[in-house]
Design a protein around this motif. Structure first.
Motif, PDB file in Angstrom:
ATOM      1  N   GLU A 125     -11.784   1.439  -0.840  1.00  0.00           N
ATOM      2  CA  GLU A 125     -10.527   1.292  -0.481  1.00  0.00           C
ATOM      3  C   GLU A 125     -10.380  -0.271  -0.754  1.00  0.00           C
TER       4      GLU A 125
ATOM      5  N   ASN B 159      -6.597  -2.753  -0.169  1.00  0.00           N
ATOM      6  CA  ASN B 159      -5.281  -3.045   0.182  1.00  0.00           C
ATOM      7  C   ASN B 159      -4.265  -3.618  -1.090  1.00  0.00           C
ATOM      8  N   ASP B 160      -3.684  -2.711  -1.495  1.00  0.00           N
ATOM      9  CA  ASP B 160      -2.735  -3.483  -2.632  1.00  0.00           C
ATOM     10  C   ASP B 160      -1.506  -4.230  -2.229  1.00  0.00           C
ATOM     11  N   LEU B 161      -1.570  -5.407  -2.891  1.00  0.00           N
ATOM     12  CA  LEU B 161      -0.813  -6.318  -2.216  1.00  0.00           C
ATOM     13  C   LEU B 161       0.798  -5.874  -2.425  1.00  0.00           C
TER      14      LEU B 161
ATOM     15  N   ARG C 242       1.395  -1.951  -2.969  1.00  0.00           N
ATOM     16  CA  ARG C 242       1.322  -0.617  -2.544  1.00  0.00           C
ATOM     17  C   ARG C 242       0.696  -0.178  -1.036  1.00  0.00           C
ATOM     18  N   GLY C 243       0.044  -1.290  -0.576  1.00  0.00           N
ATOM     19  CA  GLY C 243      -0.587  -0.883   0.707  1.00  0.00           C
ATOM     20  C   GLY C 243      -2.064  -0.423   0.520  1.00  0.00           C
ATOM     21  N   PRO C 244      -2.810   0.247   1.466  1.00  0.00           N
ATOM     22  CA  PRO C 244      -3.824   0.759   1.456  1.00  0.00           C
ATOM     23  C   PRO C 244      -4.035   2.006   0.100  1.00  0.00           C
ATOM     24  N   ILE C 245      -4.983   1.908  -0.654  1.00  0.00           N
ATOM     25  CA  ILE C 245      -5.253   2.864  -1.576  1.00  0.00           C
ATOM     26  C   ILE C 245      -6.832   3.408  -1.430  1.00  0.00           C
ATOM     27  N   LYS C 246      -6.979   4.644  -1.512  1.00  0.00           N
ATOM     28  CA  LYS C 246      -8.554   4.899  -1.308  1.00  0.00           C
ATOM     29  C   LYS C 246      -8.816   5.829  -2.641  1.00  0.00           C
TER      30      LYS C 246
ATOM     31  N   GLY D 158      -2.671  -6.534  -6.896  1.00  0.00           N
ATOM     32  CA  GLY D 158      -1.383  -5.980  -6.623  1.00  0.00           C
ATOM     33  C   GLY D 158      -1.036  -5.421  -7.905  1.00  0.00           C
TER      34      GLY D 158
ATOM     35  N   ASN E 249       8.424  -4.554  -5.843  1.00  0.00           N
ATOM     36  CA  ASN E 249       8.970  -3.265  -5.369  1.00  0.00           C
ATOM     37  C   ASN E 249       8.071  -2.249  -6.305  1.00  0.00           C
TER      38      ASN E 249
END
Ligand code: GLU
Length: 463
Positions: free
Chosen positions: A144, A146-148, A150-154, A218, A286
């Motif tokens: 996992e 934490n994309d700056l 997109r948020g958390p990605i697993k 990111g 965005n």
């Protein structure tokens, strides 16, 4: 002094000229580095020997410089004594680093040799010289980050297989050399295109195997064409050089690209690079795809053209097309530019219009004439010619011109478009939208007369 806690990079693979998407990635990293007083590294990822060329590299560097995106470390560097001797960063000059680290992984049991026939990607390259190296992937492990943007990605490693890190020709794959260099170059933030999201997981496995600290990631929004498909050559011009050659100003392209996937969170849209450096921040990114709209880019170009002083615009135009200076002096050209500027959409158009003022280059294309009603042209231009022959100053003033127009209008019973387009043709050879009352006083009466006569002759030859 650079802030060593903020180091970003642009890592192009020089397979072709600089794509607008690549330029945007470079721009965002550049802006962030300037905003945070950090370092901006340019690393050339050229290990795909079949697809990378020196010509493409030279073109990409030229276009980055044209856009004003300068790097602190990389293929050529400017003076940065406080951070030591960095660069050149070309992965093909660093091959022993990747090989050594891969061999260490084999020694530690984290990677293993495989027969070259498993290296399908290298099949088209020269005879394999060695065994390829594959990285072992832990089974059923959750990763996992934490994309700056997109948020958390697993991801679960069950969807991944062991993958080649060194090919049978001795060259590293992108997913191996890229994280190694990000680590060695002390990159703190990796901002790159969304298409690399899946690669990021493979890279996390490399970081883990090598015990390297993981940077922040990111993934920037996709750039789509008007049809909502990924922007590609099918959509027309997608590389910066095409826009440069059309006479788009670098500041307009920068301004337009800055708003693809980023927003200042207010209604402002017109930015110069220094405004962007001041306003830029990662909070404005965005994740939603951005649509590339060439019309909007052209609109930004008109704004940036108008924002330049006449003299500055003159400098841009002659750098774009030096032939406009032929038989025309600087003061005269600058005066003309002040008349053209309000309607100009790009430098090419300005250069073409400037040439129309040059006596030797006056010409009317028959296709142009064919688009108009020849009888109307003939009536209006004959009256114009008559009015000119009754005048004997060196130049016609604006008020004299307005008076002539009124007379022609009365006599010919033509007004508006019929009248003005006909006159434009007889004056500049093209129905361009320049303000005639500003244009006419700039052209010698003698020349106006010659132009009118030549136009009438050409019309006669046609009818
Ligand atoms: N060489 C890769 C590319 O051109 C770099 C991707 C990255 O920024 O990690 O897409």
């Amino acid at each position: 002094m650079f802030n060593q806690h903020y180091r970003v990079r642009f890592a192009p693979s020089p397979t072709g000229s600089l794509h607008v998407g690549g330029a945007r990635t470079a721009l965002f990293n550049f802006l962030l580095s300037r905003k945070h007083k950090g370092a901006f590294v340019l690393r050339v990822e050229d290990t795909d020997l079949l697809r990378n060329t020196n010509t493409a590299l030279a073109e990409q560097l030229r276009d980055l410089k044209w856009l004003g995106i300068d790097w602190d470390e990389g293929v050529s560097q400017f003076n940065a004594p406080d951070i030591g001797p960095f660069g050149p960063y070309r992965q093909t000059q660093r091959l022993e680093i990747y090989l050594k680290l891969a061999e260490d992984l084999v020694k530690n049991g984290k990677a293993y040799y495989v027969n070259s026939n498993e290296d399908h990607g290298a099949a088209s390259l020269a005879t394999p010289l060695r065994k390829a190296i594959k990285l072992k992937i832990p089974t059923n492990k959750q990763y996992e980050f934490n994309d700056l943007i997109r948020g958390p990605i697993k991801i679960n490693t069950n969807t991944l297989d062991d993958f080649i890190i060194i090919r049978s020709n001795g060259l590293p794959v992108y997913n191996f050399s890229n994280p190694i260099d990000d680590h060695l170059m002390k990159i703190t933030h990796v901002y790159r295109a969304e298409e690399h999201l899946y690669n990021t997981f493979k890279q996390l496995l490399v970081y883990e195997a090598l015990n390297f600290k993981v940077p922040l990631f990111g993934h920037l929004s996709l750039i789509l064409g008007q049809d909502k498909q990924k922007l590609s050559k099918r959509h027309g011009a997608v590389s910066c050089d095409v826009y440069r050659e059309k006479g788009i100003l670098p500041e307009a392209l920068i301004n337009y690209l800055s708003l693809l996937g980023w927003s200042p969170k207010n209604d402002l849209e017109f930015f110069k690079i220094e405004d962007l450096i001041e306003k830029f921040d990662a909070a404005g990114f965005n994740a939603a795809p951005a649509i590339f709209d060439e019309k909007k880019l052209n609109w930004f170009n008109t704004l940036h053209i108008r924002n330049l002083s006449d003299v500055a615009l003159y400098e841009r135009v002659i750098a774009f097309d030096n032939s406009v200076t032929l038989n025309s002096d600087k003061t005269f050209l600058i005066k003309l530019i002040s008349v053209i500027k309000p309607v100009a959409t790009n430098l090419e158009m300005i250069a073409n219009l400037l040439k129309r003022f040059n006596e030797d280059l006056f010409e009317i294309k028959s296709e142009t004439l064919l688009k108009f009603d020849i009888t109307v042209l003939k009536i209006v231009i004959s009256l114009w010619n008559k009015a000119l022959s009754k005048t004997d100053n060196t130049f016609i003033s604006e008020s004299q011109f307005l008076q002539i127009i009124e007379e022609i209008s009365k006599e010919s019973r033509h007004s508006g478009k019929n009248l003005y387009q006909s006159l434009r043709i007889a004056i500049l050879g093209t129905p361009s939208g320049l303000d005639l009352k500003k244009v006419v006083p700039l052209i010698k009466l003698e020349s106006l007369k010659r132009r009118a006569v030549e136009t009438l002759n050409q019309i006669d030859r046609m009818s």
